[in-house]
Structures are given as C-alpha cells and as structure tokens.
Design an enzyme around this catalytic site. Structure first.
Site, PDB file in Angstrom:
ATOM      1  N   TYR A 180       5.235 -33.138  -1.759  1.00 20.70           N
ATOM      2  CA  TYR A 180       5.513 -31.606  -1.009  1.00 20.70           C
ATOM      3  C   TYR A 180       5.013 -30.856  -0.586  1.00 20.70           C
ATOM      4  CZ  TYR A 180       6.850 -26.838  -1.768  1.00 20.70           C
ATOM      5  OH  TYR A 180       7.360 -25.380  -1.119  1.00 20.70           O
ATOM      6  N   GLY A 198       0.634 -32.273  -8.804  1.00 24.41           N
ATOM      7  CA  GLY A 198       1.853 -32.954  -8.603  1.00 24.41           C
ATOM      8  C   GLY A 198       3.071 -32.978  -7.276  1.00 24.41           C
ATOM      9  N   GLY A 253      14.304 -26.266   1.671  1.00 25.00           N
ATOM     10  CA  GLY A 253      13.166 -28.112   1.078  1.00 25.00           C
ATOM     11  C   GLY A 253      13.585 -27.922  -0.536  1.00 25.00           C
ATOM     12  N   PRO A 284       4.228 -18.934   2.001  1.00 19.02           N
ATOM     13  CA  PRO A 284       4.750 -18.909   1.069  1.00 19.02           C
ATOM     14  C   PRO A 284       4.433 -18.857  -0.330  1.00 19.02           C
ATOM     15  CG  PRO A 284       7.051 -19.519   1.539  1.00 19.02           C
ATOM     16  CD  PRO A 284       6.151 -19.868   2.099  1.00 19.02           C
TER      17      PRO A 284
HETATM   18  N1  LIG Z   1       9.977 -20.437  -3.841  1.00 21.19           N
HETATM   19  C1  LIG Z   1       9.257 -20.016  -3.719  1.00 21.19           C
HETATM   20  O1  LIG Z   1       7.860 -19.841  -4.606  1.00 21.19           O
HETATM   21  C2  LIG Z   1       8.487 -20.861  -2.842  1.00 21.19           C
HETATM   22  C3  LIG Z   1       6.760 -21.120  -2.478  1.00 21.19           C
HETATM   23  C4  LIG Z   1       6.246 -21.387  -1.278  1.00 21.19           C
HETATM   24  C5  LIG Z   1       7.410 -21.910  -0.170  1.00 21.19           C
HETATM   25  N2  LIG Z   1       8.444 -22.081  -0.771  1.00 21.19           N
HETATM   26  C6  LIG Z   1       9.884 -22.722   0.286  1.00 21.19           C
HETATM   27  O2  LIG Z   1      10.892 -21.973   0.614  1.00 21.19           O
HETATM   28  C7  LIG Z   1      12.026 -22.629   0.449  1.00 21.19           C
HETATM   29  C8  LIG Z   1      13.582 -22.348   0.437  1.00 21.19           C
HETATM   30  O3  LIG Z   1      12.860 -22.037  -1.500  1.00 21.19           O
HETATM   31  P1  LIG Z   1      13.520 -21.423  -2.796  1.00 21.19           P
HETATM   32  O4  LIG Z   1      12.312 -21.285  -3.496  1.00 21.19           O
HETATM   33  O5  LIG Z   1      15.156 -20.613  -2.473  1.00 21.19           O
HETATM   34  O6  LIG Z   1      14.141 -22.815  -3.240  1.00 21.19           O
HETATM   35  P2  LIG Z   1      15.779 -22.015  -3.479  1.00 21.19           P
HETATM   36  O7  LIG Z   1      16.143 -24.007  -4.445  1.00 21.19           O
HETATM   37  O8  LIG Z   1      16.379 -21.435  -4.553  1.00 21.19           O
HETATM   38  O9  LIG Z   1      16.771 -22.885  -2.296  1.00 21.19           O
HETATM   39  C9  LIG Z   1      16.957 -23.955  -1.780  1.00 21.19           C
HETATM   40  C10 LIG Z   1      18.589 -24.575  -0.781  1.00 21.19           C
HETATM   41  O10 LIG Z   1      18.380 -25.320  -0.097  1.00 21.19           O
HETATM   42  C11 LIG Z   1      19.225 -25.993  -0.149  1.00 21.19           C
HETATM   43  N3  LIG Z   1      19.224 -27.409  -0.052  1.00 21.19           N
HETATM   44  C12 LIG Z   1      18.069 -28.430  -1.041  1.00 21.19           C
HETATM   45  N4  LIG Z   1      18.054 -29.279   0.128  1.00 21.19           N
HETATM   46  C13 LIG Z   1      19.113 -29.385   1.574  1.00 21.19           C
HETATM   47  C14 LIG Z   1      19.695 -30.773   1.884  1.00 21.19           C
HETATM   48  N5  LIG Z   1      19.181 -31.560   2.163  1.00 21.19           N
HETATM   49  N6  LIG Z   1      20.946 -29.793   2.844  1.00 21.19           N
HETATM   50  C15 LIG Z   1      21.019 -28.460   3.310  1.00 21.19           C
HETATM   51  N7  LIG Z   1      20.644 -27.699   1.923  1.00 21.19           N
HETATM   52  C16 LIG Z   1      19.226 -27.999   0.991  1.00 21.19           C
HETATM   53  C17 LIG Z   1      20.221 -26.220  -1.735  1.00 21.19           C
HETATM   54  O11 LIG Z   1      20.760 -26.232  -2.001  1.00 21.19           O
HETATM   55  C18 LIG Z   1      19.418 -24.635  -1.421  1.00 21.19           C
HETATM   56  O12 LIG Z   1      20.736 -23.419  -1.017  1.00 21.19           O
HETATM   57  C19 LIG Z   1      11.735 -23.754   0.794  1.00 21.19           C
HETATM   58  O13 LIG Z   1      12.333 -24.658   2.094  1.00 21.19           O
HETATM   59  C20 LIG Z   1      10.360 -23.594  -0.415  1.00 21.19           C
HETATM   60  O14 LIG Z   1       9.722 -25.004  -0.473  1.00 21.19           O
HETATM   61  C21 LIG Z   1       9.203 -21.470  -1.813  1.00 21.19           C
END
Ligand SMILES: NC(=O)c1ccc[n+]([C@@H]2O[C@H](COP(=O)([O-])OP(=O)(O)OC[C@H]3O[C@@H](n4cnc5c(N)ncnc54)[C@H](O)[C@@H]3O)[C@@H](O)[C@H]2O)c1
Length: 248
Positions: free
Chosen positions: A156, A152, A94, A186
C-alpha cells in the site's frame, strides 16, 4: 460557495467512504454532472439513489473495475458521451491488503499495485487527452500518510508514494494545458476501510493522535472540492496532509 455549475466530475471508488463523501459534497456545491465509478454494484446503486436526493446534479453510476484498462476506457467513453466532457477527475478508489512484508503474498502485492496505482493510471490516461484538448482539467489523487512508510503496508505504501510522484509529474506536464494535479495524504479517516485494522492497534493510534479522534470523510472531501475549484487555480503539484496532525 464554489462555482461548479458548468463542471463535470468523475470520482472513483465513490460508492462508500471518502469517495461517496466527495461525490456528495460536489452535489451539494451544485455540480452540473458527476459520474461515480465503483466495482461494487450494490453499494454503487445505493450511492447513486441517495445522491439524487441531495441536489439537482446529473448523477451517473458506472460499475467498473478500474484495474481493467479496456473496461475503464469504455466507461470513460460512456461518461464523455453523456456529459460532453470531464473537467474533474478524483482518483480515490483504493484497497489495503496488509501484512508484514516477509509474510506478504505475491498476489496481495500485485492486487494492491493493480488497484491503487495501475487503476489510477487507467482512469487518468483515458481522460487526460480530452482535458488537454479542452484546455482545462483538475486531477485530484488520493495518496495516504502511509506513503511515508507504515508497518504492514509495504504494498500500500509503495503505491501511495508512487501516486505522489505521478501527481507531481502530471502537474508539470499539464500546466500549460490548463490542467492542475494535486494529491492528498489523509490518515486515520473513519470509513469501512478502517474495519480491517485490529481493535488494539486502533486504540493505540487513537491515543497517539493529536486531536484524539479519527478524521471524517467530509473533512477529506472539503479539501478535494477546494482543489477541484477555480479558487485553487495556482495550486499545482501539491500533496496535502489531511491528518489532524498525525504527521507534520
Ligand atoms: N480511510 C483512511 O483512513 C484512509 C487514509 C488514507 C488514504 N485513504 C485512501 O482513501 C481512498 C478511499 O478510502 P476509503 O477509506 O473511503 O475506502 P473504502 O474501502 O471505504 O472505499 C473504497 C471504495 O473503492 C472501491 N473500489 C475498490 N477497488 C476498486 C476497483 N478495483 N475498481 C473500482 N472501485 C474499487 C470499493 O468498492 C469502495 O467503494 C483510498 O484510496 C484509500 O487508500 C484512506
């Protein structure tokens, strides 16, 4: 200890952050095979190498942009050829492109919908029929607390709310074929995604967080692995907050 010794999993966005942590936990739990999908070839290569040192699971790295249906189909077909089947799908990849809605560009609306929502569709659609044929599947989708609205994040938040409805529908449709679908909401997890948040905003959020800290990726991974396990056999259509109490 869960029993994943005869399970094969796919985790998207697994090169870093939460996705990597999920893949790492599956390997620590002794999963038979795991495929990491990511669009970033360099970090994907490093992730695969590092996981090979964690356990004895078969680990495959698949460089793939989940936005492209044909590319996803080819990737999933390759994984099925290597593993024979896929039991567990974790739709984790994501992105964010934050802006107040009145300033949001059409491109950034579409990009976030394409990756977060259409990407989730692509990965699920290309695997679900073999899960139905096998009579078993565990689908875990990563939504977000932002599904409930966040300044913002209109793009998303819209995708993350859609993922909840998508998951609950899959749960009803797959139940008789042995497939469960659940998602996580999360909040505030310490990953590279969070560097996009301005420092002042981070300080304010931290001061308001009940636990006064961010969550760790492994705390999300623990919930994902449980939902993917046989222990969670009667959990279907749930959306679980993993947020330390920021939204109750
Ligand atoms: N970090 C947070 O606080 C948080 C909170 C709620 C939800 N999330 C969700 O958790 C998930 C992981 O988030 P994260 O914080 O580890 O993000 P991150 O940016 O650290 O990692 C995301 C990974 O997804 C890959 N990616 C992005 N676009 C892609 C595509 N088109 N095809 C294949 N791979 C792709 C990226 O290369 C990266 O390795 C996401 O769906 C995010 O929305 C995160």
């Amino acid at each position: 200890m869960y029993n994943f010794s005869d399970r094969f999993a796919v985790v998207t966005g697994a090169a870093q952050g939460i996705g990597y942590s999920i893949a790492e936990r599956f390997v620590k739990e002794g999963i038979k095979g795991i495929a990491l999908i990511d669009a970033n070839a360099e970090s994907l290569g490093k992730a695969v190498e590092s996981l090979k040192g964690v356990g004895s699971s078969k680990v495959i790295g698949c460089h793939c942009n989940i936005v492209d249906y044909e590319e996803v189909k080819r990737t999933m077909d390759g994984i099925l050829a290597a593993f024979g089947r896929v039991d567990i799908l974790v739709n984790n990849a994501g992105i964010t492109r934050d802006a107040m809605f009145h300033k949001m560009t059409v491109d950034n609306w579409r990009l976030v919908v394409d990756v977060n929502l259409n990407g989730t569709f692509n990965c699920t659609h290309t695997l679900v029929n073999q899960m139905r044929a096998n009579g078993f599947g565990r689908i875990v989708n990563i939504s977000s607390k932002s599904a409930w609205g966040e300044v913002g994040q209109a793009n998303y938040a819209a995708t993350k709310a859609a993922i909840i409805g998508f998951t609950k529908t899959l749960a009803k449709e797959g139940a008789r074929k042995g497939i469960t679908a659940n998602c996580l909401e999360p909040d505030f997890i310490e990953t590279p995604m969070m560097v996009a948040i301005p420092e002042e905003n981070m300080k304010m959020r931290l001061s308001q967080a009940p636990m006064q800290r961010m969550g760790r990726p492994d705390e999300v991974a623990a919930t994902v692995v449980w939902l993917a396990s046989d222990e969670a056999s009667y959990i279907n259509g749930a959306s679980i907050a993993v947020n330390g109490g920021t939204r109750t």
